[in-house]
Design an enzyme around this catalytic site. Structure first.
Site, mmCIF file in Angstrom:
data_model
loop_
_atom_site.group_PDB
_atom_site.id
_atom_site.type_symbol
_atom_site.label_atom_id
_atom_site.label_comp_id
_atom_site.label_asym_id
_atom_site.label_seq_id
_atom_site.Cartn_x
_atom_site.Cartn_y
_atom_site.Cartn_z
ATOM 1 N N HIS A 251 -9.670 0.679 4.605
ATOM 2 C CA HIS A 251 -8.361 0.878 5.152
ATOM 3 C C HIS A 251 -8.541 1.856 6.296
ATOM 4 O O HIS A 251 -9.527 2.623 6.195
ATOM 5 C CB HIS A 251 -7.059 1.022 4.461
ATOM 6 C CG HIS A 251 -6.237 1.954 4.918
ATOM 7 N ND1 HIS A 251 -5.817 2.789 6.126
ATOM 8 C CD2 HIS A 251 -4.847 1.182 5.175
ATOM 9 C CE1 HIS A 251 -4.004 2.817 6.285
ATOM 10 N NE2 HIS A 251 -3.903 1.187 5.648
ATOM 11 N N LYS B 98 0.075 3.959 0.218
ATOM 12 C CA LYS B 98 -0.379 5.624 0.081
ATOM 13 C C LYS B 98 -0.707 6.944 -0.594
ATOM 14 O O LYS B 98 -0.119 6.258 -1.549
ATOM 15 C CB LYS B 98 -0.517 5.359 1.689
ATOM 16 C CG LYS B 98 -0.151 4.459 2.339
ATOM 17 C CD LYS B 98 0.171 4.902 4.777
ATOM 18 C CE LYS B 98 -0.129 3.933 4.636
ATOM 19 N NZ LYS B 98 0.241 3.479 6.265
ATOM 20 N N SER C 69 3.080 -2.125 10.462
ATOM 21 C CA SER C 69 3.867 -2.306 10.522
ATOM 22 C C SER C 69 5.154 -3.580 10.736
ATOM 23 O O SER C 69 6.128 -4.012 11.013
ATOM 24 C CB SER C 69 4.696 -1.609 11.955
ATOM 25 O OG SER C 69 4.032 -0.567 12.095
ATOM 26 N N GLY D 154 1.519 2.086 10.747
ATOM 27 C CA GLY D 154 2.323 3.281 10.489
ATOM 28 C C GLY D 154 3.508 3.414 12.305
ATOM 29 O O GLY D 154 4.164 4.622 12.228
ATOM 30 N N GLU E 68 -6.200 -5.486 10.109
ATOM 31 C CA GLU E 68 -5.073 -4.172 10.806
ATOM 32 C C GLU E 68 -5.088 -3.578 11.416
ATOM 33 O O GLU E 68 -6.268 -2.734 12.176
ATOM 34 C CB GLU E 68 -4.662 -2.998 9.137
ATOM 35 C CG GLU E 68 -4.749 -3.971 7.652
ATOM 36 C CD GLU E 68 -4.066 -2.693 6.974
ATOM 37 O OE1 GLU E 68 -2.905 -3.184 6.733
ATOM 38 O OE2 GLU E 68 -4.213 -1.500 6.339
ATOM 39 N N GLU F 152 -7.652 4.238 7.517
ATOM 40 C CA GLU F 152 -6.880 5.469 7.504
ATOM 41 C C GLU F 152 -8.251 6.179 6.662
ATOM 42 O O GLU F 152 -9.259 8.006 7.275
ATOM 43 C CB GLU F 152 -5.763 5.979 6.592
ATOM 44 C CG GLU F 152 -4.591 5.986 7.244
ATOM 45 C CD GLU F 152 -3.540 5.532 6.705
ATOM 46 O OE1 GLU F 152 -3.536 5.729 5.195
ATOM 47 O OE2 GLU F 152 -2.190 4.579 7.349
ATOM 48 N N ASN G 60 0.314 -1.156 0.558
ATOM 49 C CA ASN G 60 0.266 0.050 0.572
ATOM 50 C C ASN G 60 0.630 1.107 -0.140
ATOM 51 O O ASN G 60 1.283 1.290 0.863
ATOM 52 C CB ASN G 60 -0.548 -0.162 1.212
ATOM 53 C CG ASN G 60 -1.330 1.256 1.731
ATOM 54 O OD1 ASN G 60 -1.928 1.993 0.236
ATOM 55 N ND2 ASN G 60 -2.162 1.608 2.565
HETATM 56 C C1 PEP Z 1 -1.035 0.116 6.297
HETATM 57 O O1 PEP Z 1 -1.396 1.079 5.280
HETATM 58 O O2 PEP Z 1 -1.819 -0.514 5.926
HETATM 59 C C2 PEP Z 1 0.246 -0.293 6.815
HETATM 60 C C3 PEP Z 1 0.166 -1.562 6.873
HETATM 61 O O3 PEP Z 1 1.306 0.454 7.217
HETATM 62 P P1 PEP Z 1 1.991 0.390 7.313
HETATM 63 O O4 PEP Z 1 2.963 -1.003 7.324
HETATM 64 O O5 PEP Z 1 2.642 1.508 7.292
HETATM 65 O O6 PEP Z 1 2.103 0.032 8.650
#
Ligand code: PEP
Length: 251
Positions: A96, A12, A214, A174, A168, A98, A10
């Site tokens: 997601h 973003k 992460s 993040g 998630e 966000e 992703n």
């Molecule tokens: C995400 O935005 O779906 C995600 C998992 O981000 P990160 O790996 O940076 O935590």
């Protein structure tokens, strides 16, 4: 039948065309093809048509990060699932965290977007997961239960086999704070048991459930080593070819 392992990046709202092109070129050099493995990149919308050229002649698949909940019409600024299909996307992230927290995306919207995508033949990667406050209050199972129920209740029963879920935990996205494999497995088992309640054993056992939050080149092997974890949704670490390639090679 073995479940498909999916490793999705992703991106973003990151990367300009030259950076995206370079990243994909490096990935293509380093990528080792593995049976039953799907590698997906999800660039921001305006990069999608270019990305289709970049991935040409490779096993990398294209995904989007969002779509509209309606097929077409007066929805300024939105992108239709139909256009995503025409532009070569096979996957689209839905719900997601966000989108849920910054753009007020509700469980019902997530369900409707998933159905629109399925109608167009795309695979929704439905993102679910609890916030830190929900986990600390012991509400994580309840939260995930509600998120899953909202999706299944909106979908045609014939499409239940075509979903991918991504667990998630919001506190891991993040933040550099990854769920331990044990924490992820506990929730993945729970998600699978809920899919079973709606759609039965066969669908539940065939549905890929990814982990996101992460994930990186260091922890990917431990996460992917768990039979309950059918892949990873990777944010930050998908922006560097070396890291993303190492994650893919961990499978
Ligand atoms: C995400 O935005 O779906 C995600 C998992 O981000 P990160 O790996 O940076 O935590």
């Amino acid at each position: 039948m073995a479940r498909k392992t999916i490793i999705a990046g992703n991106w973003k709202m990151n990367l300009l065309p030259a950076e995206g092109e370079e990243l994909v070129a490096e990935l293509k050099e380093q990528l080792q093809i593995r049976e039953n493995l799907e590698v997906v990149i999800c660039p921001q919308m305006a990069l999608v048509p270019m990305a289709l050229d970049w991935i040409y002649d490779s096993v990398i698949q294209l995904g989007a990060q969002n779509c509209a909940e309606k097929l077409s019409g007066a929805l300024t600024g939105e992108t239709s699932a139909e256009l995503l299909k025409v532009l070569g996307c096979r996957y689209c992230l839905v719900g997601h965290s966000e989108r849920r927290s910054l753009f007020n995306e509700t469980d019902d919207m997530v369900g409707r977007k998933s159905q629109v995508l399925l109608n167009m033949g795309l695979t929704p990667i439905v993102c679910i997961g609890e916030s830190l406050a929900q986990r600390e209050a012991g509400d994580h199972f309840k939260t995930i239960d509600t998120q899953i129920a909202a999706v299944f209740s909106q979908l045609d029963q014939t499409d239940w086999t075509r979903l991918v879920f991504a667990y998630e935990p919001v506190w891991a996205i993040g933040t550099g704070k990854t769920a331990t494999p044990e924490q992820a497995v506990e929730i993945h088992r729970f998600i699978r048991s809920k899919i079973k309640e709606f759609a039965g054993d066969v669908v539940a056992n065939a549905t890929s459930i990814l982990y996101g939050g992460s994930a990186n080149a260091v922890n990917a092997a431990d996460l992917l080593g768990e039979s309950e974890i059918d892949g990873l949704l990777v944010g930050g670490a998908s922006l560097k070819a070396e890291d993303f390639s190492q994650i893919i090679a961990s499978f």
